[in-house]
Scaffold this active site. Structure first.
Site, PDB file in Angstrom:
ATOM      1  N   ALA A  15       0.819  -1.214   0.000  1.00  0.00           N
ATOM      2  CA  ALA A  15       0.000   0.000   0.000  1.00  0.00           C
ATOM      3  C   ALA A  15       0.852   1.262   0.000  1.00  0.00           C
ATOM      4  O   ALA A  15       0.458   2.289   0.537  1.00  0.00           O
ATOM      5  CB  ALA A  15      -0.920  -0.010   1.223  1.00  0.00           C
ATOM      6  N   ALA A  16       2.025   1.194  -0.622  1.00  0.00           N
ATOM      7  CA  ALA A  16       2.932   2.344  -0.585  1.00  0.00           C
ATOM      8  C   ALA A  16       2.798   3.252  -1.800  1.00  0.00           C
ATOM      9  O   ALA A  16       3.319   4.360  -1.818  1.00  0.00           O
ATOM     10  CB  ALA A  16       4.368   1.861  -0.472  1.00  0.00           C
ATOM     11  N   ARG A  21      -3.390   7.777 -10.714  1.00  0.00           N
ATOM     12  CA  ARG A  21      -4.608   7.898 -11.516  1.00  0.00           C
ATOM     13  C   ARG A  21      -5.834   8.344 -10.717  1.00  0.00           C
ATOM     14  O   ARG A  21      -6.862   8.687 -11.278  1.00  0.00           O
ATOM     15  CB  ARG A  21      -4.889   6.565 -12.234  1.00  0.00           C
ATOM     16  CG  ARG A  21      -3.979   6.356 -13.424  1.00  0.00           C
ATOM     17  CD  ARG A  21      -4.021   4.920 -13.913  1.00  0.00           C
ATOM     18  NE  ARG A  21      -3.219   4.044 -13.061  1.00  0.00           N
ATOM     19  CZ  ARG A  21      -3.097   2.729 -13.257  1.00  0.00           C
ATOM     20  NH1 ARG A  21      -3.744   2.140 -14.244  1.00  0.00           N
ATOM     21  NH2 ARG A  21      -2.337   1.996 -12.464  1.00  0.00           N
ATOM     22  N   GLY A  87       8.577  -0.402  -7.064  1.00  0.00           N
ATOM     23  CA  GLY A  87       7.903  -1.589  -7.580  1.00  0.00           C
ATOM     24  C   GLY A  87       7.399  -2.517  -6.491  1.00  0.00           C
ATOM     25  O   GLY A  87       7.784  -2.415  -5.330  1.00  0.00           O
ATOM     26  N   TYR A 372     -38.185  23.610  17.881  1.00  0.00           N
ATOM     27  CA  TYR A 372     -36.757  23.451  18.136  1.00  0.00           C
ATOM     28  C   TYR A 372     -36.583  23.077  19.597  1.00  0.00           C
ATOM     29  O   TYR A 372     -36.939  23.861  20.484  1.00  0.00           O
ATOM     30  CB  TYR A 372     -35.950  24.721  17.815  1.00  0.00           C
ATOM     31  CG  TYR A 372     -34.529  24.544  18.286  1.00  0.00           C
ATOM     32  CD1 TYR A 372     -33.722  23.554  17.715  1.00  0.00           C
ATOM     33  CD2 TYR A 372     -34.010  25.296  19.338  1.00  0.00           C
ATOM     34  CE1 TYR A 372     -32.446  23.318  18.188  1.00  0.00           C
ATOM     35  CE2 TYR A 372     -32.730  25.066  19.809  1.00  0.00           C
ATOM     36  CZ  TYR A 372     -31.951  24.073  19.232  1.00  0.00           C
ATOM     37  OH  TYR A 372     -30.686  23.830  19.703  1.00  0.00           O
ATOM     38  N   ASN A 383     -46.562  16.876  26.094  1.00  0.00           N
ATOM     39  CA  ASN A 383     -46.949  17.230  24.728  1.00  0.00           C
ATOM     40  C   ASN A 383     -46.405  18.615  24.393  1.00  0.00           C
ATOM     41  O   ASN A 383     -46.653  19.578  25.108  1.00  0.00           O
ATOM     42  CB  ASN A 383     -48.476  17.215  24.632  1.00  0.00           C
ATOM     43  CG  ASN A 383     -48.921  17.234  23.184  1.00  0.00           C
ATOM     44  OD1 ASN A 383     -48.502  18.097  22.411  1.00  0.00           O
ATOM     45  ND2 ASN A 383     -49.761  16.292  22.795  1.00  0.00           N
ATOM     46  N   ASN A 392     -32.378  28.134  24.014  1.00  0.00           N
ATOM     47  CA  ASN A 392     -31.332  27.532  24.842  1.00  0.00           C
ATOM     48  C   ASN A 392     -30.036  28.319  24.840  1.00  0.00           C
ATOM     49  O   ASN A 392     -29.147  28.033  25.609  1.00  0.00           O
ATOM     50  CB  ASN A 392     -31.055  26.098  24.354  1.00  0.00           C
ATOM     51  CG  ASN A 392     -30.560  26.068  22.920  1.00  0.00           C
ATOM     52  OD1 ASN A 392     -30.962  26.895  22.099  1.00  0.00           O
ATOM     53  ND2 ASN A 392     -29.684  25.124  22.616  1.00  0.00           N
ATOM     54  N   THR A 429     -51.005  28.653  25.073  1.00  0.00           N
ATOM     55  CA  THR A 429     -50.515  28.980  23.745  1.00  0.00           C
ATOM     56  C   THR A 429     -49.945  30.400  23.690  1.00  0.00           C
ATOM     57  O   THR A 429     -50.513  31.327  24.250  1.00  0.00           O
ATOM     58  CB  THR A 429     -51.683  28.850  22.756  1.00  0.00           C
ATOM     59  OG1 THR A 429     -52.037  27.475  22.683  1.00  0.00           O
ATOM     60  CG2 THR A 429     -51.307  29.337  21.370  1.00  0.00           C
TER      61      THR A 429
HETATM   62  C1  UD1 Z   1       0.150  -5.391 -10.312  1.00  0.00           C
HETATM   63  C2  UD1 Z   1       0.867  -6.619 -10.886  1.00  0.00           C
HETATM   64  C3  UD1 Z   1       0.052  -7.174 -12.038  1.00  0.00           C
HETATM   65  C4  UD1 Z   1      -1.333  -7.517 -11.570  1.00  0.00           C
HETATM   66  C5  UD1 Z   1      -2.003  -6.294 -10.896  1.00  0.00           C
HETATM   67  C6  UD1 Z   1      -3.302  -6.697 -10.247  1.00  0.00           C
HETATM   68  C7  UD1 Z   1       3.274  -6.266 -10.592  1.00  0.00           C
HETATM   69  C8  UD1 Z   1       4.553  -5.896 -11.241  1.00  0.00           C
HETATM   70  N1  UD1 Z   1       2.195  -6.238 -11.340  1.00  0.00           N
HETATM   71  O1  UD1 Z   1       0.116  -4.393 -11.307  1.00  0.00           O
HETATM   72  O2  UD1 Z   1       0.682  -8.349 -12.528  1.00  0.00           O
HETATM   73  O3  UD1 Z   1      -2.119  -7.945 -12.660  1.00  0.00           O
HETATM   74  O4  UD1 Z   1      -1.162  -5.757  -9.869  1.00  0.00           O
HETATM   75  O5  UD1 Z   1      -4.002  -5.593  -9.746  1.00  0.00           O
HETATM   76  O6  UD1 Z   1       3.294  -6.608  -9.425  1.00  0.00           O
HETATM   77  N2  UD1 Z   1       2.925  -0.771  -4.471  1.00  0.00           N
HETATM   78  C9  UD1 Z   1       3.834  -0.497  -3.462  1.00  0.00           C
HETATM   79  N3  UD1 Z   1       5.079  -0.072  -3.783  1.00  0.00           N
HETATM   80  C10 UD1 Z   1       5.502   0.076  -5.045  1.00  0.00           C
HETATM   81  C11 UD1 Z   1       4.567  -0.205  -6.100  1.00  0.00           C
HETATM   82  C12 UD1 Z   1       3.301  -0.631  -5.772  1.00  0.00           C
HETATM   83  O7  UD1 Z   1       3.515  -0.630  -2.277  1.00  0.00           O
HETATM   84  O8  UD1 Z   1       6.659   0.454  -5.247  1.00  0.00           O
HETATM   85  C13 UD1 Z   1       1.567  -1.204  -4.123  1.00  0.00           C
HETATM   86  C14 UD1 Z   1       0.506  -0.223  -4.590  1.00  0.00           C
HETATM   87  O9  UD1 Z   1       0.206   0.715  -3.557  1.00  0.00           O
HETATM   88  C15 UD1 Z   1      -0.691  -1.120  -4.888  1.00  0.00           C
HETATM   89  C16 UD1 Z   1      -0.070  -2.460  -5.228  1.00  0.00           C
HETATM   90  O10 UD1 Z   1       1.278  -2.414  -4.785  1.00  0.00           O
HETATM   91  O11 UD1 Z   1      -1.551  -1.272  -3.774  1.00  0.00           O
HETATM   92  C17 UD1 Z   1      -0.113  -2.764  -6.723  1.00  0.00           C
HETATM   93  O12 UD1 Z   1       0.604  -1.769  -7.391  1.00  0.00           O
HETATM   94  P1  UD1 Z   1       0.138  -1.205  -8.785  1.00  0.00           P
HETATM   95  O13 UD1 Z   1       1.095  -0.166  -9.227  1.00  0.00           O
HETATM   96  O14 UD1 Z   1      -1.304  -0.842  -8.718  1.00  0.00           O
HETATM   97  O15 UD1 Z   1       0.374  -2.518  -9.696  1.00  0.00           O
HETATM   98  P2  UD1 Z   1      -0.333  -2.830 -11.066  1.00  0.00           P
HETATM   99  O16 UD1 Z   1       0.312  -2.040 -12.139  1.00  0.00           O
HETATM  100  O17 UD1 Z   1      -1.781  -2.741 -10.923  1.00  0.00           O
END
Ligand code: UD1
Ligand code: CA
Length: 475
Positions: A15-16, A21, A87, A372, A383, A392, A429
């Site tokens: 989740a980093a 988009r 990545g 109110y 009532n 108030n 009233t």
């Molecule tokens: C990735 C997969 C792809 C798969 C798809 C499914 C890879 C290379 N590709 O692609 O095969 O079909 O998910 O949804 O793994 N994240 C990090 N750090 C990073 C990059 C990403 O924590 O450096 C996290 C993102 O926050 C995200 C998740 O990894 O929650 C997936 O990353 P994202 O960039 O969305 O991968 P996809 O291109 O969708």
């Protein structure tokens, strides 16, 4: 977690990423669906599938992420920081030092896949079995654009994953895709992730490359989900909306199966509870810690946030209620506004255009029209007439109004707080109450009426003559 805990299944939630988009200042996985951040669903699924420990990899917007996770999960979830988002492989690498040495299996999920079903994760674990190093969840989709493709050999064994950008024209035709969900043996994962190289179009460390590594050494187990649409990662707000719709349907269906009536356009958040035989009408929105009791009814267009509705109570159309309680068989609305800390007891009635705030309406009391009622306590069976106002606020402080049981407040009365009206008392009233009214007393405070016999027609002719004169002089 404490050092003597011995987790054997650890979940890593990726989740980093920034989520470019989404075009948002907020980290992607904190965007909400059905009232909860996206990442929570992945965490809940991991916990429901039996994870002993959960590590969330954070990076982009990490302070916000850590604050949220601490608040929502406390010690049940830990975080690992990925300094630069190089990545998915690098993300897992960042989490490895946080893994307890006793970890045997690692479940990997992405924080942007909120519709994942824990049952699928359990199936994946079964697919891994006792021998394999890696198992992955795949999906057959109509439009595989953007996803990693699953490549299999002549015998149907998975050989590797090819990312969309790196795929040949022929590989792009493959409709079986990577959901981004895996279970790996910890020892294999540590080694495979250390060996990753950035040999791809994006120059990133792809987690997907561990699949080829596992395939060379043995068999990559897999499970193909039947709910392909559910596992699409959310990358933009349009996909978020689609995932949210699917989640709303899922929540409503769960309560329907348990015996509640939920109309198609009602929107019930993930944290809400609806008991059997309750009826949730069209365009109702239920949020936060709202609970709708057995047989209660929430009618068209009402919005309830953090409200407890007791069994058999009725909330009529277009009522807005927040942080309040509604007792058994009480009736609210139409068009009522219960502001925070309103406590409506059993059999009480709150009618149209009545606003309450931090007020107790005790059993059987009624305020049926246009009032109110703020900072008050209205006794049993009292009532409150139309147009009553609890005055108030003096511009600096709030003051309390107490109405005794069985009291009658005539229409258009102003009750200037702090003040107490006794049990069974009667306020005539149009009275402005500024002093306490004893039990059983009548309070009346208004100008005395005078009738002038035969005066109406004289007055009218005088007014008419005056108007004619003005017209003649061209005024
Ligand atoms: C990735 C997969 C792809 C798969 C798809 C499914 C890879 C290379 N590709 O692609 O095969 O079909 O998910 O949804 O793994 N994240 C990090 N750090 C990073 C990059 C990403 O924590 O450096 C996290 C993102 O926050 C995200 C998740 O990894 O929650 C997936 O990353 P994202 O960039 O969305 O991968 P996809 O291109 O969708
Ligand atoms: Ca994604």
């Amino acid at each position: 977690m404490t050092s003597d805990a011995k987790p054997s299944l650890t979940a890593i939630i990726l989740a980093a990423g920034q989520g470019t988009r989404m075009k948002s200042a907020r980290p992607k996985v904190l965007h909400e669906l059905c009232g909860r951040p996206m990442v929570d669903y992945a965490i809940d699924a991991a916990l429901a599938a039996g994870s002993d420990d959960v590590v969330v990899v954070v990076g982009h917007g990490r302070d916000e992420m850590i604050a949220h996770l601490g608040k929502a999960y406390g010690a049940r979830v830990r975080t690992a920081v990925q300094e630069n988002q190089r990545g998915t492989g690098d993300a897992v690498r960042s989490a490895l030092p946080a893994l307890a040495p006793s970890t045997e299996l690692v479940l990997i999920l992405c924080g942007d896949t909120p519709l994942v079903d824990p049952a699928e994760l359990v199936r994946l674990k079964t697919a891994l079995g006792a021998e394999n190093a890696l198992a992955m969840l795949t999906a057959l989709v109509d439009d595989p654009t953007g996803y990693g493709r699953i490549l299999r050999d002549g015998e149907g064994r998975i050989t590797c994953i090819r990312e969309h950008r790196d795929a040949s024209a022929e590989e792009k035709n493959v409709r079986e895709v990577n959901t981004g969900i895996y279970i790996a043996r910890a020892a294999f994962l540590r080694e495979a992730v250390q060996g990753l190289q950035p040999n791809n179009a994006q120059g990133e460390l792809y987690l997907t490359d561990i699949v080829a590594t596992a395939s060379k050494a043995g068999v990559v187990a897999s499970w193909t989900t039947q709910a392909a649409g559910a596992l699409v990662g959310v990358n933009d707000r349009s996909q978020l909306a689609a995932a949210e719709d699917a989640m709303y349907t899922r929540i409503a269906d769960r309560f329907r199966r348990e015996g509640a009536t939920i109309r198609a356009t009602a929107r019930i958040d993930a944290s809400v509870v609806v008991e059997p035989d309750a009826v949730i009408e069209h365009y109702v929105v239920l949020r936060g810690n709202t609970k709708i009791g057995r047989g209660a009814r929430v009618d068209v267009g009402s919005v309830l946030t953090d409200v407890e509705v007791a069994p058999e109570a009725v909330v009529k159309p277009y009522s807005v209620c927040t942080s309040s309680t509604i007792g058994e068989k009480a009736q609210i609305g139409p068009f009522s506004h219960l502001r925070p800390e309103s406590q409506i007891e059993a059999d009480a009635h709150i009618g149209n255009f009545v606003e309450t705030k931090k007020t107790v309406i005790r059993r059987g009391a009624k305020a049926n029209h246009l009032a109110y009622l703020g900072d008050g306590d209205v006794g049993e069976g009292a009532n409150i007439g139309a147009g009553t106002i609890f005055c108030n606020y003096d511009g600096f402080k709030k003051h309390k109004t107490e109405i005794g049981p069985g009291a009658f407040i005539g229409s258009d009365s102003q009750i200037v707080a702090p003040v107490r009206i006794g049990a069974g008392a009667y306020v005539a009233t149009g009275t402005t109450v500024t002093r306490d009214v004893p039990d059983d007393a009548l309070a009346i405070g208004r100008a005395k009426q005078e009738n002038k016999e035969g005066y109406a027609s004289r007055l009218k002719s005088r007014l008419k003559a005056g108007a004619a004169k003005k017209n003649e002089s061209g005024g």
